[in-house]
Design an enzyme around this catalytic site. Structure first.
Site, PDB file in Angstrom:
ATOM      1  N   GLU A  46      72.446  81.462  59.159  1.00 60.78           N
ATOM      2  CA  GLU A  46      72.991  80.837  60.371  1.00 60.78           C
ATOM      3  C   GLU A  46      73.030  79.324  60.137  1.00 60.78           C
ATOM      4  OE1 GLU A  46      70.486  79.760  63.558  1.00 60.78           O
ATOM      5  OE2 GLU A  46      68.752  80.844  62.775  1.00 60.78           O
ATOM      6  N   LYS A 104      76.449  74.736  69.925  1.00 54.28           N
ATOM      7  CA  LYS A 104      75.844  76.028  69.610  1.00 54.28           C
ATOM      8  C   LYS A 104      76.871  77.149  69.790  1.00 54.28           C
ATOM      9  CE  LYS A 104      71.717  78.569  71.255  1.00 54.28           C
ATOM     10  NZ  LYS A 104      70.462  78.393  72.004  1.00 54.28           N
ATOM     11  N   VAL A 125      71.878  83.205  65.280  1.00 55.68           N
ATOM     12  CA  VAL A 125      71.712  84.478  64.575  1.00 55.68           C
ATOM     13  C   VAL A 125      72.808  85.453  65.007  1.00 55.68           C
ATOM     14  CG1 VAL A 125      70.194  86.478  64.302  1.00 55.68           C
ATOM     15  CG2 VAL A 125      69.223  84.170  64.277  1.00 55.68           C
ATOM     16  N   ASP A 157      67.000  86.172  80.794  1.00 59.47           N
ATOM     17  CA  ASP A 157      67.317  85.473  79.550  1.00 59.47           C
ATOM     18  C   ASP A 157      66.812  86.278  78.352  1.00 59.47           C
ATOM     19  OD1 ASP A 157      68.007  83.698  77.605  1.00 59.47           O
ATOM     20  OD2 ASP A 157      66.921  81.980  78.434  1.00 59.47           O
ATOM     21  N   SER A 159      68.021  86.895  74.408  1.00 55.43           N
ATOM     22  CA  SER A 159      68.947  86.339  73.412  1.00 55.43           C
ATOM     23  C   SER A 159      69.973  87.359  72.958  1.00 55.43           C
ATOM     24  CB  SER A 159      68.161  85.849  72.198  1.00 55.43           C
ATOM     25  OG  SER A 159      69.051  85.439  71.185  1.00 55.43           O
ATOM     26  N   ALA A 160      71.200  86.873  72.757  1.00 58.23           N
ATOM     27  CA  ALA A 160      72.269  87.714  72.206  1.00 58.23           C
ATOM     28  C   ALA A 160      71.940  88.152  70.783  1.00 58.23           C
ATOM     29  CB  ALA A 160      73.586  86.945  72.224  1.00 58.23           C
ATOM     30  N   ASP A 161      70.947  87.501  70.165  1.00 56.11           N
ATOM     31  CA  ASP A 161      70.529  87.903  68.814  1.00 56.11           C
ATOM     32  C   ASP A 161      70.139  89.386  68.789  1.00 56.11           C
ATOM     33  OD1 ASP A 161      70.808  85.218  68.290  1.00 56.11           O
ATOM     34  OD2 ASP A 161      68.703  84.849  67.816  1.00 56.11           O
ATOM     35  N   LYS A 178      60.892  83.815  67.791  1.00 52.56           N
ATOM     36  CA  LYS A 178      60.285  82.513  68.082  1.00 52.56           C
ATOM     37  C   LYS A 178      59.070  82.695  68.985  1.00 52.56           C
ATOM     38  CE  LYS A 178      64.198  81.547  69.191  1.00 52.56           C
ATOM     39  NZ  LYS A 178      65.361  81.054  69.921  1.00 52.56           N
TER      40      LYS A 178
END
Ligand code: PSU
Ligand code: MN
Length: 323
Positions: A46, A104, A125, A157, A159-161, A178
């Site tokens: 990434e 981003k 990512v 919330d 993440s789209a990851d 994270k």
């Protein structure tokens, strides 16, 4: 590289990319094209982590050099993903651009970044996995993936990851998610989405800068060949991504308890600033660096480099696998 040259290369390399090539510009570096053609090991990266949204300068430049170096030393070709002047680019990346100011780009933003010709869209990512899968790359490395944020029940919330991991058939190598996320909920979500989480020579989920979060991983692996065999079997059954979690090297690791305290401080700072949505991660990472008096940065560099080395090993094993 011109688009014309790109389409010619792609016609040789990867016929399935032609329609993407004609719909939206895609530039693949020559060494990546050749490796795709010859089915040699490639590791996708990434770009957000290396941009001004990720690690602070000059650590971001060092991280880029060390990750690229580790992939090359491991006998694989680095394939950094980014949107440059509206062109989806896969290659080595010019540090002056890659480590500079960026917008981003998560998977939802890819089409917008292309159509609106963003000067530098740094892939998260989720966007990197989307691009890498489309091009035909099987292995990806990063520091830590995004996941389920603490307080997700109120903010939704997530993440789209995670969704991208579930959909895109790649082996993603990271030091877990994270540390300021809800790691337990992240593991649950990965299970729901059918993403195997494989502990690289470990039984616990790493906590990014710390070697263990205290949570167990569902499966342990000890060799790259084992990961390759699992990935092949998973993909034969139409599975999507797999997550290999690698603990930060011992000499760079932070202890979990003070790290947790620093996370609390950092998240309180994020809350006071009223940050929301995709701005949370960059602000939280900066606050965490401050709260650990900078100690999170060398740990981040060491783990990113180590993940890239492990990813290269896995890419080698996958390339040598005959099914
Ligand atoms: N981990 C880091 N630095 C980063 C990120 C993760 O140590 O910059 C980035 C990655 O690009 C990841 C993204 O995909 O944060 C997740 O952001 P969000 O939580 O908004 O989905
Ligand atoms: Mn988010």
């Amino acid at each position: 590289m011109t688009c014309e040259k790109v389409s010619r290369n792609l016609a040789l390399v990867c016929p399935t990319v032609n329609d993407l090539g004609s719909m939206s510009p895609l530039a693949i570096a020559d060494d990546v094209s050749l490796a795709l053609e010859q089915r040699r090991p490639i590791v996708a990266l990434e770009s957000t982590i290396f941009s001004e949204l990720g690690l602070p300068s000059p650590a971001n430049r060092e991280a880029l050099a060390r990750c690229i170096g580790a992939i090359c030393a491991g006998g694989a070709v680095p394939a950094l993903t980014a949107v440059l002047d509206g062109v989806v680019s896969v290659g080595r990346g010019d540090p002056d651009t890659v480590c500079g100011p960026a917008r981003k780009v998560a998977s939802r933003d890819l089409g917008v970044a292309i159509a609106q010709r963003w000067a530098y869209g740094a892939t998260t990512v989720s966007a990197a996995l989307t691009i890498a899968a489309r091009v035909g790359i099987e292995v990806f490395a990063t520091g830590g993936i995004g996941g389920v944020h603490r307080g997700w029940a109120e903010t939704a919330d997530i993440s789209a990851d995670l969704g991208a991991l579930a959909r895109r058939p790649l082996v993603a190598v990271s030091a877990g998610a994270k540390v300021f996320l809800d790691l337990e909920a992240t593991l649950e979500r990965l299970e729901t989405d059918g993403v195997p989480v494989l502990g690289w020579r470990c039984d616990d989920l790493p906590a990014f800068h710390a070697r263990s979060s205290g949570l167990k991983v569902p499966h342990r692996v000890d060799t790259a060949e084992e990961v390759a065999a699992i990935a092949r079997a998973h993909w034969r059954l139409d599975g999507g991504g797999l997550l290999v979690v690698v603990p930060v090297p011992d000499d760079a690791a932070l202890a979990l308890e003070p790290l947790e305290q620093a996370v609390e401080t950092a998240l309180a700072q994020v809350a006071t600033q009223g940050v929301r949505g995709n701005a949370v991660t960059p602000v939280a990472l900066a606050a965490l660096s401050e709260a650990t008096a900078g100690a999170s940065i060398p740990a981040n560099l060491a783990l990113a480099e180590n993940n890239a080395a492990v990813a290269a090993e896995i890419a080698q094993a996958l390339a040598g696998w005959s099914s």
